[in-house]
Motif scaffolding. Structure first.
Motif, PDB file in Angstrom:
ATOM      1  N   LEU A  46      11.028  -1.353   0.021  1.00  0.00           N
ATOM      2  CA  LEU A  46      11.098  -0.430  -0.520  1.00  0.00           C
ATOM      3  C   LEU A  46      12.321  -1.232  -1.984  1.00  0.00           C
ATOM      4  O   LEU A  46      11.472  -1.911  -2.474  1.00  0.00           O
ATOM      5  CB  LEU A  46      10.482   0.610  -1.089  1.00  0.00           C
ATOM      6  CG  LEU A  46       9.881   1.353  -0.599  1.00  0.00           C
ATOM      7  CD1 LEU A  46      10.286   2.715  -0.869  1.00  0.00           C
ATOM      8  CD2 LEU A  46       8.381   1.461  -1.323  1.00  0.00           C
ATOM      9  N   GLU A  47      12.811  -1.471  -2.011  1.00  0.00           N
ATOM     10  CA  GLU A  47      14.386  -2.440  -2.208  1.00  0.00           C
ATOM     11  C   GLU A  47      14.081  -3.201  -2.720  1.00  0.00           C
ATOM     12  O   GLU A  47      13.754  -4.380  -3.663  1.00  0.00           O
ATOM     13  CB  GLU A  47      15.797  -1.998  -2.440  1.00  0.00           C
ATOM     14  CG  GLU A  47      16.632  -2.451  -3.286  1.00  0.00           C
ATOM     15  CD  GLU A  47      17.742  -2.014  -2.569  1.00  0.00           C
ATOM     16  OE1 GLU A  47      19.142  -2.929  -3.942  1.00  0.00           O
ATOM     17  OE2 GLU A  47      18.431  -1.373  -2.325  1.00  0.00           O
ATOM     18  N   ALA A  48      13.497  -3.838  -1.536  1.00  0.00           N
ATOM     19  CA  ALA A  48      13.312  -5.721  -0.722  1.00  0.00           C
ATOM     20  C   ALA A  48      12.136  -5.847  -1.527  1.00  0.00           C
ATOM     21  O   ALA A  48      12.021  -6.882  -2.152  1.00  0.00           O
ATOM     22  CB  ALA A  48      13.118  -6.213   0.233  1.00  0.00           C
ATOM     23  N   ASP A  58       2.169  -4.540   6.722  1.00  0.00           N
ATOM     24  CA  ASP A  58       2.195  -3.267   7.255  1.00  0.00           C
ATOM     25  C   ASP A  58       2.702  -2.833   5.780  1.00  0.00           C
ATOM     26  O   ASP A  58       2.150  -2.211   5.119  1.00  0.00           O
ATOM     27  CB  ASP A  58       3.300  -3.569   8.246  1.00  0.00           C
ATOM     28  CG  ASP A  58       3.005  -3.475   9.698  1.00  0.00           C
ATOM     29  OD1 ASP A  58       2.003  -3.061   9.666  1.00  0.00           O
ATOM     30  OD2 ASP A  58       4.124  -4.076  10.473  1.00  0.00           O
ATOM     31  N   ASP A  59       3.529  -3.671   4.681  1.00  0.00           N
ATOM     32  CA  ASP A  59       3.635  -3.316   3.232  1.00  0.00           C
ATOM     33  C   ASP A  59       2.826  -3.829   2.942  1.00  0.00           C
ATOM     34  O   ASP A  59       2.690  -2.350   1.783  1.00  0.00           O
ATOM     35  CB  ASP A  59       4.949  -4.739   2.819  1.00  0.00           C
ATOM     36  CG  ASP A  59       6.130  -4.418   3.564  1.00  0.00           C
ATOM     37  OD1 ASP A  59       6.360  -3.275   3.811  1.00  0.00           O
ATOM     38  OD2 ASP A  59       6.335  -5.275   3.280  1.00  0.00           O
ATOM     39  N   MET A  60       1.740  -3.988   2.880  1.00  0.00           N
ATOM     40  CA  MET A  60       0.550  -3.489   2.068  1.00  0.00           C
ATOM     41  C   MET A  60      -0.298  -2.707   2.379  1.00  0.00           C
ATOM     42  O   MET A  60      -1.314  -2.533   0.901  1.00  0.00           O
ATOM     43  CB  MET A  60      -0.784  -5.243   2.087  1.00  0.00           C
ATOM     44  CG  MET A  60      -0.370  -6.153   2.244  1.00  0.00           C
ATOM     45  SD  MET A  60      -1.326  -7.725   2.294  1.00  0.00           S
ATOM     46  CE  MET A  60      -0.941  -9.152   2.413  1.00  0.00           C
ATOM     47  N   ILE A  61       0.038  -2.141   3.183  1.00  0.00           N
ATOM     48  CA  ILE A  61      -0.472  -0.737   3.714  1.00  0.00           C
ATOM     49  C   ILE A  61       0.582   0.873   3.466  1.00  0.00           C
ATOM     50  O   ILE A  61      -0.617   1.672   2.704  1.00  0.00           O
ATOM     51  CB  ILE A  61      -1.138  -0.793   5.158  1.00  0.00           C
ATOM     52  CG1 ILE A  61      -2.154  -1.663   5.588  1.00  0.00           C
ATOM     53  CG2 ILE A  61      -1.240   0.890   5.269  1.00  0.00           C
ATOM     54  CD1 ILE A  61      -2.567  -2.026   7.067  1.00  0.00           C
ATOM     55  N   TRP A  62       1.566   0.566   3.785  1.00  0.00           N
ATOM     56  CA  TRP A  62       2.306   1.094   3.420  1.00  0.00           C
ATOM     57  C   TRP A  62       2.635   1.089   1.855  1.00  0.00           C
ATOM     58  O   TRP A  62       2.707   2.184   1.475  1.00  0.00           O
ATOM     59  CB  TRP A  62       3.738   1.226   4.458  1.00  0.00           C
ATOM     60  CG  TRP A  62       4.764   1.970   3.733  1.00  0.00           C
ATOM     61  CD1 TRP A  62       4.587   3.372   3.947  1.00  0.00           C
ATOM     62  CD2 TRP A  62       6.447   1.781   3.447  1.00  0.00           C
ATOM     63  NE1 TRP A  62       6.417   4.050   3.786  1.00  0.00           N
ATOM     64  CE2 TRP A  62       6.824   3.076   3.561  1.00  0.00           C
ATOM     65  CE3 TRP A  62       7.019   0.457   3.488  1.00  0.00           C
ATOM     66  CZ2 TRP A  62       8.058   3.088   3.271  1.00  0.00           C
ATOM     67  CZ3 TRP A  62       8.212   0.296   2.554  1.00  0.00           C
ATOM     68  CH2 TRP A  62       8.419   1.257   2.920  1.00  0.00           C
ATOM     69  N   ILE A  63       3.513   0.691   1.220  1.00  0.00           N
ATOM     70  CA  ILE A  63       3.683   0.888   0.173  1.00  0.00           C
ATOM     71  C   ILE A  63       3.233   1.169  -0.753  1.00  0.00           C
ATOM     72  O   ILE A  63       3.340   2.334  -1.475  1.00  0.00           O
ATOM     73  CB  ILE A  63       4.741  -0.145  -0.615  1.00  0.00           C
ATOM     74  CG1 ILE A  63       5.159  -1.131   0.148  1.00  0.00           C
ATOM     75  CG2 ILE A  63       4.150  -0.849  -2.119  1.00  0.00           C
ATOM     76  CD1 ILE A  63       6.053  -2.637   0.230  1.00  0.00           C
ATOM     77  N   LEU A  92      -4.932   5.130   2.736  1.00  0.00           N
ATOM     78  CA  LEU A  92      -5.506   4.257   1.906  1.00  0.00           C
ATOM     79  C   LEU A  92      -6.908   4.208   1.394  1.00  0.00           C
ATOM     80  O   LEU A  92      -6.932   3.823   0.569  1.00  0.00           O
ATOM     81  CB  LEU A  92      -5.137   2.225   2.520  1.00  0.00           C
ATOM     82  CG  LEU A  92      -4.900   1.536   1.334  1.00  0.00           C
ATOM     83  CD1 LEU A  92      -4.246   1.758  -0.034  1.00  0.00           C
ATOM     84  CD2 LEU A  92      -4.538   0.635   2.060  1.00  0.00           C
ATOM     85  N   ALA A  93      -7.197   4.079   3.032  1.00  0.00           N
ATOM     86  CA  ALA A  93      -9.146   4.020   3.077  1.00  0.00           C
ATOM     87  C   ALA A  93      -9.177   5.154   1.268  1.00  0.00           C
ATOM     88  O   ALA A  93     -10.537   5.292   1.167  1.00  0.00           O
ATOM     89  CB  ALA A  93      -9.434   4.279   4.226  1.00  0.00           C
TER      90      ALA A  93
END
Length: 214
Positions: A46-48, A58-63, A92-93
């Protein structure tokens, strides 16, 4: 993952290696360290992201889910291959559905093969129950031959072939027969590539052009 128990359940479900055998008296300690390290990595990710705005698929889904970000809303959210969704994708859906909107989840619970990345075997059923959804069955195939469907019905009783389908053919053949009978234009399918490499080499030895695709 929101709590250590989420991590622990994933470790048990997917038989993750935490460096110590489950029977060891040190397993509990190793599991706690594994959970702590996992959350450290999530925090670092998250910090990055917020410092560089660089992200992967994967970040596009998780964040968006973990940070409860505002996303575009739709009256209709249509999800294909619903059996392959993990919990984060389910969330997300739901987030993408506008109030009063509808989610259409299309999938086959007999094709659930993505447990390795978090998809639950009963993913479609649990998602439908969470939404209070209505289930519309699509048991008829217009693609597979009737003989093939008859064999498949031994594992999937509610599978049906359309009356217009060709008979098809089911043949029990070993590797030797396959090597002799395969001709130009034929395809050999496998869940993984490893078995295909040896077969491809054998075809080439026999003077038959062959290649591994995928």
């Amino acid at each position: 993952a929101q709590t250590p128990s989420d991590i622990e359940s994933s470790v048990c479900r997917f038989d993750r290696d935490v460096g110590v055998e489950p029977a060891s008296p040190l397993y509990r300690q190793a599991l706690d360290v594994f959970c702590d390290r996992t959350f450290e990595l999530l925090d670092a990710s998250l910090e990055a992201f917020f410092s560089t705005l660089q992200y992967d698929f994967d970040d596009m889904i998780w964040i968006p889910v973990s940070e409860k970000l505002r996303i575009k809303l739709f009256d209709r959210v249509i999800v294909d291959e619903g059996q392959d969704l993990n919990a984060c994708q389910h969330a997300l859906a739901r987030m993408a559905r506008r109030s009063g909107g509808r989610i259409v989840l299309v999938g086959d619970d007999r094709q659930a093969i993505y447990a390795w990345r978090g998809a639950a075997p009963d993913g479609i059923g649990s998602f439908a129950r969470d939404l209070g959804a209505r289930t519309l069955r699509l048991p008829v195939t217009y693609r597979c031959g009737t003989e093939i469907v008859a064999l498949a019905k031994t594992a999937v009783p509610d599978y049906e072939a359309a009356s217009t389908n060709a008979p098809g053919e089911v043949v029990n053949a070993g590797e030797k027969k396959m090597l002799s009978d395969a001709a130009a234009g034929d395809a050999v399918l496998s869940r993984v590539n490893a078995p295909l490499v040896g077969l491809c080499l054998e075809f080439l030895k026999l003077g038959k052009r062959a290649r591994v695709v995928g």
